[in-house]
Structure formats: structure tokens, C-alpha cells
Design a protein around this motif. Structure first.
Motif, mmCIF file in Angstrom:
data_model
loop_
_atom_site.group_PDB
_atom_site.id
_atom_site.type_symbol
_atom_site.label_atom_id
_atom_site.label_comp_id
_atom_site.label_asym_id
_atom_site.label_seq_id
_atom_site.Cartn_x
_atom_site.Cartn_y
_atom_site.Cartn_z
ATOM 1 N N LYS A 1 0.829 -1.208 0.000
ATOM 2 C CA LYS A 1 0.000 0.000 0.000
ATOM 3 C C LYS A 1 0.863 1.257 0.000
ATOM 4 O O LYS A 1 0.547 2.229 -0.693
ATOM 5 N N LEU A 2 1.943 1.248 0.774
ATOM 6 C CA LEU A 2 2.866 2.385 0.769
ATOM 7 C C LEU A 2 3.471 2.572 -0.615
ATOM 8 O O LEU A 2 3.541 3.685 -1.127
ATOM 9 N N GLN A 3 3.894 1.458 -1.199
ATOM 10 C CA GLN A 3 4.522 1.521 -2.519
ATOM 11 C C GLN A 3 3.553 2.109 -3.548
ATOM 12 O O GLN A 3 3.949 2.901 -4.394
ATOM 13 N N ALA A 4 2.292 1.753 -3.453
ATOM 14 C CA ALA A 4 1.296 2.252 -4.399
ATOM 15 C C ALA A 4 1.086 3.757 -4.266
ATOM 16 O O ALA A 4 0.688 4.418 -5.224
ATOM 17 N N SER B 1 12.784 -4.168 -1.553
ATOM 18 C CA SER B 1 12.828 -4.426 -0.117
ATOM 19 C C SER B 1 11.907 -3.469 0.637
ATOM 20 O O SER B 1 11.683 -2.335 0.223
ATOM 21 N N ALA B 2 11.388 -3.971 1.731
ATOM 22 C CA ALA B 2 10.503 -3.173 2.569
ATOM 23 C C ALA B 2 11.231 -1.935 3.071
ATOM 24 O O ALA B 2 10.653 -0.846 3.115
ATOM 25 N N LYS C 1 12.006 3.914 3.191
ATOM 26 C CA LYS C 1 12.911 5.054 2.964
ATOM 27 C C LYS C 1 12.363 5.979 1.879
ATOM 28 O O LYS C 1 12.380 7.201 2.025
ATOM 29 N N GLU C 2 11.883 5.387 0.774
ATOM 30 C CA GLU C 2 11.317 6.196 -0.301
ATOM 31 C C GLU C 2 10.091 6.970 0.187
ATOM 32 O O GLU C 2 9.895 8.124 -0.180
ATOM 33 N N THR C 3 9.278 6.322 1.007
ATOM 34 C CA THR C 3 8.097 6.978 1.552
ATOM 35 C C THR C 3 8.493 8.152 2.432
ATOM 36 O O THR C 3 7.910 9.233 2.335
ATOM 37 N N CYS C 4 9.480 7.945 3.287
ATOM 38 C CA CYS C 4 9.959 9.032 4.155
ATOM 39 C C CYS C 4 10.493 10.189 3.326
ATOM 40 O O CYS C 4 10.182 11.355 3.605
#
Length: 89
Positions: free
Chosen positions: A22-25, A40-41, A46-49
Motif C-alpha cells: 500500500k505504501l509503494q502504491a 525491499s521493505a 525510505k522512499e516513503t519518508c
């Protein structure tokens, strides 16, 4: 009792994987990635942050620019009222 609470409040690996997906989406570049590609999770988090930091900076920059425009009188009071109304929503 605390051991029972720990078992109940534990999140399963499947739930974590679902949350990561869900974060990735939500990330802007996620549409270019295949759902089957393994990322990787920790990279997703990290990308989300980083994305959230970028959004915060954009909001700060836009707020600063709006303040400058309001202070300079470049925005009429009618427009200022409309902008204020939009910001309150």
C-alpha cells in the motif's frame, strides 16, 4: 498477561507485506514498477519518508509564497477570502 497482549498486538508478516504494498502504491514512481518486482521493505519505507519530506518542503514553500503574495497586496481581498476558505477545508 503481558505475554498474551504481545501475541495479540503482533502484526503478521502478511499484514506487513500488505502495508508495504500500500505504501509503494502511494509513491509517485510506483506506477512504473511492476507489482511483481521485488523491492525491499526498507527501501519502500525510505522512499516513503523521502517523499513525505519532499511534500512537507513543497507545502512550506507554497505557504511562504502565499504569505509573500498576501503581504505584498498582490492578492485582492476577495481572492484572499477564497484562498482562506480553500485552506480551511
Amino acid at each position: 498477561m503481558s505475554n498474551r497482549r504481545a501475541r495479540v498486538s503482533r502484526i503478521t508478516e502478511d499484514e506487513i507485506n500488505d502495508l508495504i504494498l500500500k505504501l509503494q502504491a502511494l509513491l509517485p514512481d510506483s506506477s512504473s514498477r511492476s507489482h511483481n518486482s521485488m523491492v525491499s521493505a526498507s527501501k519502500i519505507v525510505k522512499e516513503t519518508c523521502n517523499y513525505l519530506k519532499k511534500l512537507h518542503k513543497e507545502v512550506d514553500d507554497l505557504s511562504e509564497r502565499l504569505s509573500q503574495l498576501l503581504a505584498s497586496g498582490a492578492i485582492t481581498s476577495t481572492n484572499a477570502d477564497a484562498i482562506s476558505s480553500l485552506l480551511r477545508q
